[in-house]
Scaffold this motif. Structure first.
Motif, PDB file in Angstrom:
ATOM      1  N   PRO A 220      48.651  52.272  39.824  1.00  0.00           N
ATOM      2  CA  PRO A 220      48.175  51.974  40.916  1.00  0.00           C
ATOM      3  C   PRO A 220      48.675  52.613  42.000  1.00  0.00           C
ATOM      4  N   SER A 221      47.857  53.305  43.065  1.00  0.00           N
ATOM      5  CA  SER A 221      47.741  53.862  44.091  1.00  0.00           C
ATOM      6  C   SER A 221      47.065  52.602  45.517  1.00  0.00           C
ATOM      7  N   THR A 222      47.360  52.559  46.829  1.00  0.00           N
ATOM      8  CA  THR A 222      46.864  51.098  46.706  1.00  0.00           C
ATOM      9  C   THR A 222      46.568  51.586  48.699  1.00  0.00           C
ATOM     10  N   LEU A 223      45.108  51.148  48.941  1.00  0.00           N
ATOM     11  CA  LEU A 223      44.797  50.581  50.122  1.00  0.00           C
ATOM     12  C   LEU A 223      44.478  49.800  50.963  1.00  0.00           C
ATOM     13  N   VAL A 224      45.490  49.629  52.119  1.00  0.00           N
ATOM     14  CA  VAL A 224      44.481  48.231  53.088  1.00  0.00           C
ATOM     15  C   VAL A 224      44.105  48.364  54.259  1.00  0.00           C
ATOM     16  N   ALA A 225      42.673  48.212  54.565  1.00  0.00           N
ATOM     17  CA  ALA A 225      42.302  47.641  55.536  1.00  0.00           C
ATOM     18  C   ALA A 225      42.601  46.513  56.320  1.00  0.00           C
ATOM     19  N   ALA A 226      42.620  46.805  57.131  1.00  0.00           N
ATOM     20  CA  ALA A 226      42.039  45.041  58.405  1.00  0.00           C
ATOM     21  C   ALA A 226      41.469  45.902  60.148  1.00  0.00           C
ATOM     22  N   PHE A 227      40.155  44.930  59.149  1.00  0.00           N
ATOM     23  CA  PHE A 227      39.151  44.942  60.330  1.00  0.00           C
ATOM     24  C   PHE A 227      38.450  43.422  61.493  1.00  0.00           C
ATOM     25  N   GLY A 228      38.339  44.061  63.076  1.00  0.00           N
ATOM     26  CA  GLY A 228      38.843  43.216  63.598  1.00  0.00           C
ATOM     27  C   GLY A 228      37.011  41.799  63.446  1.00  0.00           C
ATOM     28  N   ALA A 229      36.142  42.852  62.348  1.00  0.00           N
ATOM     29  CA  ALA A 229      35.180  41.243  62.807  1.00  0.00           C
ATOM     30  C   ALA A 229      35.078  42.053  60.713  1.00  0.00           C
ATOM     31  N   THR A 230      34.260  40.438  60.295  1.00  0.00           N
ATOM     32  CA  THR A 230      33.774  40.440  58.785  1.00  0.00           C
ATOM     33  C   THR A 230      32.840  40.869  58.638  1.00  0.00           C
ATOM     34  N   ALA A 231      31.562  41.115  59.751  1.00  0.00           N
ATOM     35  CA  ALA A 231      30.623  42.023  59.190  1.00  0.00           C
ATOM     36  C   ALA A 231      30.907  43.484  59.096  1.00  0.00           C
ATOM     37  N   ALA A 232      32.361  43.775  59.613  1.00  0.00           N
ATOM     38  CA  ALA A 232      32.395  45.548  58.989  1.00  0.00           C
ATOM     39  C   ALA A 232      32.990  45.509  57.790  1.00  0.00           C
ATOM     40  N   ALA A 233      34.131  44.374  57.802  1.00  0.00           N
ATOM     41  CA  ALA A 233      34.749  44.917  56.189  1.00  0.00           C
ATOM     42  C   ALA A 233      33.484  44.227  55.291  1.00  0.00           C
ATOM     43  N   GLY A 234      32.124  43.796  55.476  1.00  0.00           N
ATOM     44  CA  GLY A 234      31.156  43.560  54.318  1.00  0.00           C
ATOM     45  C   GLY A 234      30.001  44.732  54.595  1.00  0.00           C
ATOM     46  N   ALA A 235      30.139  45.599  55.747  1.00  0.00           N
ATOM     47  CA  ALA A 235      29.561  46.643  55.810  1.00  0.00           C
ATOM     48  C   ALA A 235      30.069  47.865  54.782  1.00  0.00           C
ATOM     49  N   ALA A 236      31.527  47.994  54.943  1.00  0.00           N
ATOM     50  CA  ALA A 236      32.608  48.572  54.166  1.00  0.00           C
ATOM     51  C   ALA A 236      32.357  48.484  52.534  1.00  0.00           C
ATOM     52  N   VAL A 237      32.381  47.024  52.481  1.00  0.00           N
ATOM     53  CA  VAL A 237      32.411  47.135  50.886  1.00  0.00           C
ATOM     54  C   VAL A 237      30.586  46.840  50.349  1.00  0.00           C
ATOM     55  N   SER A 238      29.471  47.383  50.730  1.00  0.00           N
ATOM     56  CA  SER A 238      28.836  47.445  50.656  1.00  0.00           C
ATOM     57  C   SER A 238      28.446  48.972  50.273  1.00  0.00           C
ATOM     58  N   ARG A 239      28.789  49.903  51.368  1.00  0.00           N
ATOM     59  CA  ARG A 239      28.770  51.107  51.252  1.00  0.00           C
ATOM     60  C   ARG A 239      29.640  52.027  50.454  1.00  0.00           C
ATOM     61  N   VAL A 241      30.222  50.273  47.308  1.00  0.00           N
ATOM     62  CA  VAL A 241      29.543  50.096  46.063  1.00  0.00           C
ATOM     63  C   VAL A 241      28.177  50.894  46.124  1.00  0.00           C
ATOM     64  N   ARG A 242      27.077  51.087  46.865  1.00  0.00           N
ATOM     65  CA  ARG A 242      26.218  52.082  47.074  1.00  0.00           C
ATOM     66  C   ARG A 242      27.370  53.490  47.250  1.00  0.00           C
ATOM     67  N   GLU A 243      27.685  54.068  48.017  1.00  0.00           N
ATOM     68  CA  GLU A 243      28.214  55.568  47.558  1.00  0.00           C
ATOM     69  C   GLU A 243      29.163  55.194  45.382  1.00  0.00           C
TER      70      GLU A 243
END
Length: 462
Positions: A220-239, A241-243
């Motif tokens: 596997p290749s790995t990505l880690v992303a840090a967010f200053g707000a949980t809402a932003a992380a949640g938005a990333a997950v939703s997108r 999935v949507r894409e």
């Protein structure tokens, strides 16, 4: 009657496989869920094969003594907890990998096989067994089947039931039922295989499983992303999935989890920099396909407001990043004992669940860390408390229940992979309703009319 049963069990299994010393049997009374009730067993038995399992079931049925099947005891719902006067049926001696059929991509195993041992065994054939619970280095396949366990790879590969072709099950009369088949397709009759998976030992005792395997994926290749707000992380997950991007793994950690892991591993994951949530993703597609998948996820994360995104193809670095996720529960022990919940919510509401858990943490006055499988919405809010304090234990129980109510209110479920066991019986009734509960009881009555197997687990018969 009790003496007669013990004599019969010793005759069938041998004296060394029937344990009655309370100091010895005490370690078999419960699993890792501190809230679930447990009793004192009459005996703990360790059969060595299917015939001995059948002998135990017949002996207990004749004596009217309940049976609680048990694997390694890694469960988190009390599903394997003893009831007073029962026989705990431990299946760890049935630990043979009977067959690996590389050409048909399947394995036939006994329930006492450790998950990680199976994964290592099939890797030698260029194959892969996907379900990977966090306790995969010591949990057993039988326990995974009984709870329909999941793990970190569920987002791409599904849960345990998605990798099962057939089962051998000892029924309440001691007869052996064979379900399913070895073929890829087959729709003859009811799907009895799926009925027993996730039944938590309430319908029968699984003694063999035919499991579907997959080709061994690329490193596997790995990505880690840090967010200053949980809402932003949640938005990333939703997108993501949507894409339609399907990584092999997509995990999320909240600030409390990040801070605990940093302290435990003596490393930096961004807590001091104000990181509210960390998203860890992997792609096992290999080569250019993996690069495209992670590049797409990276763009989604940046567009959603990530403060930092890092991608690596280095396997060792990726393993270190994933280790930070796997070590969360151990890391939390620095603060006290932990009580982990297991809920699943629509993926669009992950951020809302994290926010709700933060509110519950404040109201109950206890630390709550949230980690989970963001790719499928299965979250594990973990409550830290002092077990020597009756007040803190009561508040921990309250927080546990409030998290379940929160998830149900979001259109979620009370368990994504740990099962109902003896700790969520009332909540199962709330989730499935009276008609669903009546159907469960009818199935139980049809297969186990004397309520021999694991009485009081999942639901009551009242």
């Amino acid at each position: 009657m009790t003496d007669a049963l013990l004599t019969r069990l010793r005759d069938e299994l041998g004296r060394g496989s029937v344990l009655t010393d309370p100091d010895v049997t005490a370690s078999y009374r419960h699993d890792m869920m501190p809230l679930a009730p447990h009793g004192a067993p009459l005996a703990v038995v360790l059969p060595a094969d299917t015939a001995q399992v059948q002998a135990v079931v017949r002996a207990c049925a004749a004596a009217g003594v309940p049976i609680v099947p048990r694997g390694a005891g890694s469960g988190l719902s009390g599903a394997a907890n003893a009831v007073d006067g029962c026989v705990v049926l431990v299946l760890t001696k049935l630990n043979e990998i009977i067959e690996v059929d590389a050409d048909n991509r399947l394995a036939v195993v006994q329930p006492g096989v450790v998950n990680l041992d199976l994964r290592h065994a099939v890797e030698k054939h260029g194959l892969f067994y996907p379900p990977d619970p966090s306790s995969y280095d010591w949990c057993t396949i039988g326990g995974n089947l009984a709870t329909n366990a999941g793990g970190l790879c569920c987002v791409k590969y599904g849960v345990t039931t998605d990798s099962v072709l057939g089962l051998d099950v000892v029924l309440a009369d001691g007869e052996l039922l064979r379900t399913g088949r070895r073929t890829v397709k087959g729709v003859a009759g009811y799907d009895l295989t799926k009925l027993f998976i996730g039944s938590e030992g309430t319908l029968g005792v699984i003694t063999r499983a035919t499991l579907a395997l997959r080709p061994l994926p690329q490193a596997p290749s790995t990505l880690v992303a840090a967010f200053g707000a949980t809402a932003a992380a949640g938005a990333a997950v939703s997108r993501v999935v949507r894409e339609g991007i399907v990584p092999s793994l997509m995990e999320i950690m909240d600030a409390t989890s990040i801070s605990a892991v940093e302290q435990h591993l003596n490393t930096s994951l961004g807590a001091e920099a104000g990181c509210a949530a960390l998203l860890i993703c992997q792609s096992d597609s290999g080569g250019e396909v993996a690069r495209r998948e992670l590049a797409a996820i990276e763009q989604v994360c940046r567009d959603s407001g990530a403060d930092l995104v890092h991608t690596t193809e280095d396997l060792a670095e990726g393993q270190l990043l994933l280790a930070a996720r796997r070590v969360v529960l151990t890391a939390l022990e620095v603060y006290g004992s932990w009580l982990t919940d297991d809920v699943c919510v629509p993926r669009t509401r992950i951020a809302e669940l994290l926010t709700g858990c933060a509110r519950i943490s404040e109201e109950c006055g206890l630390r709550i860390a949230v980690v989970g499988h963001a790719g499928d919405g299965n979250m594990h809010p973990t409550i830290v408390y002092d077990p020597s304090s009756a007040d803190e234990f009561a508040r921990a129980h309250r927080a546990f229940d409030e998290i379940l109510a929160l998830a149900l209110g979001m259109g979620g479920t009370i368990t994504g992979e740990h099962g109902v066991g003896k700790v969520k019986r009332e909540w199962l009734a709330r989730e499935i309703g009276p008609v669903g509960l009546r159907a469960h009881r009818a199935i139980k009555a049809a297969l186990d009319p004397a309520n021999l197997f694991n009485p009081g687990s999942m639901f009551s018969l009242d």
